[in-house]
Design a protein around this motif. Structure first.
Motif, mmCIF file in Angstrom:
data_model
loop_
_atom_site.group_PDB
_atom_site.id
_atom_site.type_symbol
_atom_site.label_atom_id
_atom_site.label_comp_id
_atom_site.label_asym_id
_atom_site.label_seq_id
_atom_site.Cartn_x
_atom_site.Cartn_y
_atom_site.Cartn_z
ATOM 1 N N MET A 1 19.443 5.800 3.635
ATOM 2 C CA MET A 1 18.645 4.655 4.027
ATOM 3 C C MET A 1 17.254 5.143 4.434
ATOM 4 N N PRO A 2 16.201 4.580 3.798
ATOM 5 C CA PRO A 2 14.842 5.004 4.145
ATOM 6 C C PRO A 2 14.482 4.572 5.563
ATOM 7 N N ASP A 3 13.597 5.338 6.167
ATOM 8 C CA ASP A 3 13.157 4.999 7.516
ATOM 9 C C ASP A 3 12.126 3.867 7.471
ATOM 10 N N ALA A 4 11.783 3.347 8.635
ATOM 11 C CA ALA A 4 10.873 2.205 8.734
ATOM 12 C C ALA A 4 9.480 2.535 8.198
ATOM 13 N N GLY A 5 9.029 3.775 8.398
ATOM 14 C CA GLY A 5 7.716 4.175 7.888
ATOM 15 C C GLY A 5 7.645 4.116 6.374
ATOM 16 N N THR A 6 8.706 4.578 5.725
ATOM 17 C CA THR A 6 8.754 4.548 4.260
ATOM 18 C C THR A 6 8.785 3.116 3.751
ATOM 19 N N ILE A 7 9.599 2.288 4.396
ATOM 20 C CA ILE A 7 9.677 0.872 3.996
ATOM 21 C C ILE A 7 8.307 0.210 4.178
ATOM 22 N N GLY A 8 7.627 0.539 5.250
ATOM 23 C CA GLY A 8 6.296 -0.019 5.491
ATOM 24 C C GLY A 8 5.290 0.405 4.432
ATOM 25 N N LEU A 9 5.343 1.687 4.031
ATOM 26 C CA LEU A 9 4.416 2.171 2.992
ATOM 27 C C LEU A 9 4.681 1.493 1.648
ATOM 28 N N VAL A 10 5.955 1.298 1.338
ATOM 29 C CA VAL A 10 6.302 0.633 0.078
ATOM 30 C C VAL A 10 5.879 -0.839 0.133
ATOM 31 N N ALA A 11 6.127 -1.496 1.257
ATOM 32 C CA ALA A 11 5.715 -2.899 1.404
ATOM 33 C C ALA A 11 4.195 -3.030 1.339
ATOM 34 N N LEU A 12 3.501 -2.071 1.938
ATOM 35 C CA LEU A 12 2.039 -2.089 1.865
ATOM 36 C C LEU A 12 1.571 -1.898 0.423
ATOM 37 N N GLY A 13 2.276 -1.062 -0.326
ATOM 38 C CA GLY A 13 1.951 -0.892 -1.748
ATOM 39 C C GLY A 13 2.073 -2.200 -2.508
ATOM 40 N N LEU A 14 3.108 -2.964 -2.187
ATOM 41 C CA LEU A 14 3.300 -4.273 -2.811
ATOM 42 C C LEU A 14 2.143 -5.205 -2.470
ATOM 43 N N LEU A 15 1.752 -5.209 -1.209
ATOM 44 C CA LEU A 15 0.657 -6.075 -0.760
ATOM 45 C C LEU A 15 -0.688 -5.647 -1.346
ATOM 46 N N VAL A 16 -0.983 -4.361 -1.294
ATOM 47 C CA VAL A 16 -2.253 -3.857 -1.847
ATOM 48 C C VAL A 16 -2.305 -4.148 -3.344
ATOM 49 N N GLY A 17 -1.178 -3.963 -4.033
ATOM 50 C CA GLY A 17 -1.121 -4.259 -5.467
ATOM 51 C C GLY A 17 -1.430 -5.717 -5.755
ATOM 52 N N ALA A 18 -0.823 -6.621 -4.981
ATOM 53 C CA ALA A 18 -1.025 -8.052 -5.212
ATOM 54 C C ALA A 18 -2.469 -8.465 -4.934
ATOM 55 N N VAL A 19 -3.024 -7.976 -3.839
ATOM 56 C CA VAL A 19 -4.407 -8.348 -3.491
ATOM 57 C C VAL A 19 -5.391 -7.750 -4.493
ATOM 58 N N SER A 20 -5.172 -6.499 -4.873
ATOM 59 C CA SER A 20 -6.103 -5.863 -5.810
ATOM 60 C C SER A 20 -6.008 -6.453 -7.202
ATOM 61 N N ALA A 21 -4.929 -7.150 -7.501
ATOM 62 C CA ALA A 21 -4.778 -7.765 -8.824
ATOM 63 C C ALA A 21 -5.771 -8.887 -9.052
ATOM 64 N N VAL A 22 -6.186 -9.540 -7.986
ATOM 65 C CA VAL A 22 -7.068 -10.692 -8.133
ATOM 66 C C VAL A 22 -8.497 -10.409 -7.696
ATOM 67 N N THR A 23 -8.765 -9.200 -7.246
ATOM 68 C CA THR A 23 -10.124 -8.829 -6.859
ATOM 69 C C THR A 23 -10.417 -7.413 -7.345
ATOM 70 N N PRO A 24 -11.559 -7.213 -7.941
ATOM 71 C CA PRO A 24 -11.884 -5.870 -8.420
ATOM 72 C C PRO A 24 -12.404 -4.946 -7.321
ATOM 73 N N PHE A 25 -12.485 -5.423 -6.097
ATOM 74 C CA PHE A 25 -13.094 -4.642 -5.022
ATOM 75 C C PHE A 25 -12.104 -3.809 -4.218
ATOM 76 N N LEU A 26 -10.824 -3.927 -4.508
ATOM 77 C CA LEU A 26 -9.802 -3.160 -3.797
ATOM 78 C C LEU A 26 -8.979 -2.390 -4.827
ATOM 79 N N PRO A 27 -9.372 -1.169 -5.139
ATOM 80 C CA PRO A 27 -8.641 -0.425 -6.181
ATOM 81 C C PRO A 27 -7.294 0.090 -5.668
ATOM 82 N N VAL A 28 -6.231 -0.393 -6.251
ATOM 83 C CA VAL A 28 -4.888 0.023 -5.859
ATOM 84 C C VAL A 28 -4.638 1.485 -6.217
ATOM 85 N N GLU A 29 -5.374 1.990 -7.195
ATOM 86 C CA GLU A 29 -5.210 3.388 -7.592
ATOM 87 C C GLU A 29 -5.490 4.328 -6.427
ATOM 88 N N ALA A 30 -6.490 4.007 -5.610
ATOM 89 C CA ALA A 30 -6.811 4.838 -4.447
ATOM 90 C C ALA A 30 -5.644 4.867 -3.464
#
Length: 189
Positions: A1-30
């Motif tokens: 079972m992953p720890d809370a920090g790992t789950i948070g990083l993965v969830a943040l990846g989901l959020l950053v991906g979604a936001v960067s999909a509709v704006t060119p100013f937040l590169p998810v690659e970074a």
């Protein structure tokens, strides 16, 4: 079972991906590269896949917006007005008269015709059998930009299912490759 920090990083990846999909100013690659540099390969790949899912969700929003806009009353009126103006211009040119509009409008007409041809070509390409390949290429390589491709695909005959599958596959390839880059580059020091 992953720890809370790992789950948070993965969830943040989901959020950053979604936001960067509709704006060119937040590169998810970074975000993905930063995740890969600071964490284990497993966490980086999980974050990369989450970012790919987030990006796909955002691009589906753009796709659906474009698909809905094609049937809007406002756009229908705009097309009708453009058709009337084009007919007036053609009639004036055939009669050997000066087309309606000022000098700026006349100077921009060739650009408008060129844009119309480019748009038509993009929609035809995405409507045909090469459409999913173009979306996959755009998602994995970034050329042509997926932001534009999502809109073009929404106005084409491409199915939503084909768009989702190819967009997710392309984005996953791109982000997982970025997540693995730090492990592929030898230590420089």
């Amino acid at each position: 079972m992953p720890d809370a920090g790992t789950i948070g990083l993965v969830a943040l990846g989901l959020l950053v991906g979604a936001v960067s999909a509709v704006t060119p100013f937040l590169p998810v690659e970074a975000y993905v590269i930063g995740l890969a540099v600071q964490n284990t390969q497993t966490v980086a790949v999980a974050g990369a896949v989450a970012a790919a899912v987030g990006q796909t969700v955002g691009k589906v929003l753009l796709f659906s917006t474009a698909r809905g806009a094609t049937s809007s009353r406002w756009l229908t009126r705009l097309r009708e007005r453009g058709a009337r103006e084009a007919a007036a211009i053609e009639a004036a040119e055939q009669a050997g008269e000066q087309p309606p509009g000022g000098p700026v409008k006349r100077a921009l007409r060739p650009v408008g015709r060129w844009l119309k041809r480019v748009n038509s070509l993009g929609v035809r390409l995405l409507s045909g059998r090469w459409g999913p390949a173009v979306v996959f290429l755009s998602g994995s390589v970034g050329i042509p930009p997926l932001l534009a491709i999502a809109f073009y695909a929404g106005t084409s005959r491409m199915s939503l299912k084909a768009f989702i599958v190819t967009c997710l596959a392309g984005r996953t390839v791109r982000f997982v490759a970025l997540a693995l880059v730090p492990d592929l580059v030898p230590d420089l020091f």
